[in-house]
Design a protein around this motif. Structure first.
Motif, mmCIF file in Angstrom:
data_model
loop_
_atom_site.group_PDB
_atom_site.id
_atom_site.type_symbol
_atom_site.label_atom_id
_atom_site.label_comp_id
_atom_site.label_asym_id
_atom_site.label_seq_id
_atom_site.Cartn_x
_atom_site.Cartn_y
_atom_site.Cartn_z
ATOM 1 N N UNK A 26 0.856 -1.180 0.000
ATOM 2 C CA UNK A 26 0.000 0.000 0.000
ATOM 3 C C UNK A 26 0.895 1.233 0.000
ATOM 4 N N UNK A 27 0.693 2.104 -0.979
ATOM 5 C CA UNK A 27 1.465 3.336 -1.113
ATOM 6 C C UNK A 27 0.537 4.518 -0.906
ATOM 7 N N UNK A 28 0.804 5.319 0.100
ATOM 8 C CA UNK A 28 -0.068 6.431 0.461
ATOM 9 C C UNK A 28 0.666 7.759 0.289
ATOM 10 N N UNK A 29 0.258 8.559 -0.695
ATOM 11 C CA UNK A 29 0.876 9.864 -0.910
ATOM 12 C C UNK A 29 2.336 9.775 -1.284
ATOM 13 N N UNK A 30 2.668 8.795 -2.109
ATOM 14 C CA UNK A 30 4.069 8.500 -2.441
ATOM 15 C C UNK A 30 4.486 9.171 -3.740
ATOM 16 N N UNK A 31 5.705 9.665 -3.783
ATOM 17 C CA UNK A 31 6.218 10.223 -5.034
ATOM 18 C C UNK A 31 6.711 9.108 -5.947
ATOM 19 N N UNK A 32 6.736 9.386 -7.236
ATOM 20 C CA UNK A 32 7.012 8.341 -8.223
ATOM 21 C C UNK A 32 8.488 8.017 -8.359
ATOM 22 N N UNK A 33 9.368 8.823 -7.787
ATOM 23 C CA UNK A 33 10.794 8.526 -7.828
ATOM 24 C C UNK A 33 11.585 9.594 -7.103
ATOM 25 N N UNK A 34 12.697 9.216 -6.481
ATOM 26 C CA UNK A 34 13.530 10.175 -5.759
ATOM 27 C C UNK A 34 14.086 11.244 -6.696
ATOM 28 N N UNK A 35 14.626 10.819 -7.817
ATOM 29 C CA UNK A 35 15.220 11.782 -8.738
ATOM 30 C C UNK A 35 14.138 12.683 -9.332
ATOM 31 N N UNK A 36 13.003 12.079 -9.656
ATOM 32 C CA UNK A 36 11.928 12.847 -10.269
ATOM 33 C C UNK A 36 11.368 13.923 -9.365
ATOM 34 N N UNK A 37 11.106 13.604 -8.095
ATOM 35 C CA UNK A 37 10.536 14.605 -7.195
ATOM 36 C C UNK A 37 11.565 15.677 -6.845
ATOM 37 N N UNK A 38 12.846 15.307 -6.762
ATOM 38 C CA UNK A 38 13.880 16.313 -6.496
ATOM 39 C C UNK A 38 13.940 17.330 -7.630
ATOM 40 N N UNK A 39 13.910 16.830 -8.859
ATOM 41 C CA UNK A 39 13.951 17.736 -10.006
ATOM 42 C C UNK A 39 12.710 18.634 -10.032
ATOM 43 N N UNK A 40 11.564 18.054 -9.731
ATOM 44 C CA UNK A 40 10.312 18.812 -9.740
ATOM 45 C C UNK A 40 10.323 19.926 -8.701
#
Length: 292
Positions: A185-199
């Motif tokens: 179960x994933x709750x409020x999870x970002x799709x990737x460490x690198x992706x959310x950092x860049x965003x």
């Protein structure tokens, strides 16, 4: 100083920072990379399980690099239906996240949760690889508990904990490790460490030019959107709020679309990491647990 801008980036919808602080923090980020974007631990004790009339055990686990991790074991009331391994989000420690799982023992589920290194009573300093290592140690400990044998094991990760849990589950399933996972179960999870950092770095004019070089300091094997299909045939439930001001809704959509069947998506309407204040959302998770 890097942690100051990291806090701003992950709460950018609510906070403003003076120019000088941004400038100095950007320089610090250039030196330290993006790891500090993800971790905001503290040592305070906000609430303990006994204050909520919960039976519990303090658990201390040793890591291979000589750190000590602290966790809580919360046994189910009555005969357990299963065990939920909970990985919390990036701020504070397990005592501030307790209410997210305090309702599960009464529903017949054991709960185990740990603090990553640097959080609460756990020693050390946090980083991505260390936290991933710590989350695996906790899951391996569950295999040693006789009261978890012959009942399902589920992994529930919230925000950062979901990203850690996704990477852990992907490797765990591919290696056929025990205990066998019966659901993620994933709750409020970002799709990737690198992706959310860049965003997040792209949201500020001062850090916008550094979004690519800084995000590339994070190894690309930690992108959950690339790993989630590896978890099949383990059932996956993705929970995300349309009002999440920290991790935008599209991250949950991206994870769900990348996952293989069996999978389920629960669209919610609360603030970030506030899913379980709504009884209907608790019931949806219980239904997933009972059917998986």
């Amino acid at each position: 100083m890097a942690s100051r801008i990291a806090r701003v980036l992950l709460k950018s919808d609510r906070m403003k920072t003076p120019f000088l602080a941004l400038l100095l923090s950007a320089a610090a980020l250039l030196q330290s990379g993006c790891s500090s974007l993800f971790f905001f631990p503290d040592r305070n004790t906000y609430i303990t399980p006994d204050r909520l009339n919960l039976t519990y055990e303090n658990i201390f686990l040793e890591t291979a690099d000589e750190e000590t991790l602290h966790g809580w074991w919360l046994p189910a009331r009555g005969n357990p239906k299963g065990t939920v391994y909970f990985l919390h989000g990036n701020a504070q420690n397990i005592s501030s996240h307790l209410l997210n799982i305090a309702w599960l023992p009464a529903e017949g589920y054991n709960v185990f949760t740990i603090d990553y290194r640097g959080y609460g009573k756990s020693t050390g300093a946090p980083d991505i690889e260390g936290a991933l290592h710590d989350s695996e140690i906790g899951l391996r400990w569950l295999a040693t508990r006789p009261d978890t044998h012959n009942i399902p094991t589920f992994l529930l990760g919230q925000s950062l904990g979901g990203a850690l849990g996704l990477t852990l589950a992907s490797e765990w399933v591919q290696r056929n490790e025990t205990p066998e996972l019966n659901g993620l179960i994933l709750d409020g999870t970002f799709s990737g460490f690198r992706g959310i950092a860049r965003e997040k770095l792209s949201n500020f004019w001062l850090t916008w030019p550094f979004q690519i070089p800084l995000s590339w300091t994070i190894p690309n094997e930690y992108e959950g959107v690339d790993q989630i299909a590896n978890i099949s045939p383990v059932p996956v439930m993705v929970i995300h709020s349309v009002r999440d001001g920290i991790i935008p809704f599209h991250h949950g959509q991206d994870l769900y679309e990348a996952a293989d069947e069996p999978k389920r998506f629960l669209q919610t309407d609360t603030g970030h990491a506030a899913t379980f204040i709504i009884p209907a959302y608790k019931n949806a998770v219980l239904e997933f647990l009972e059917e998986s």
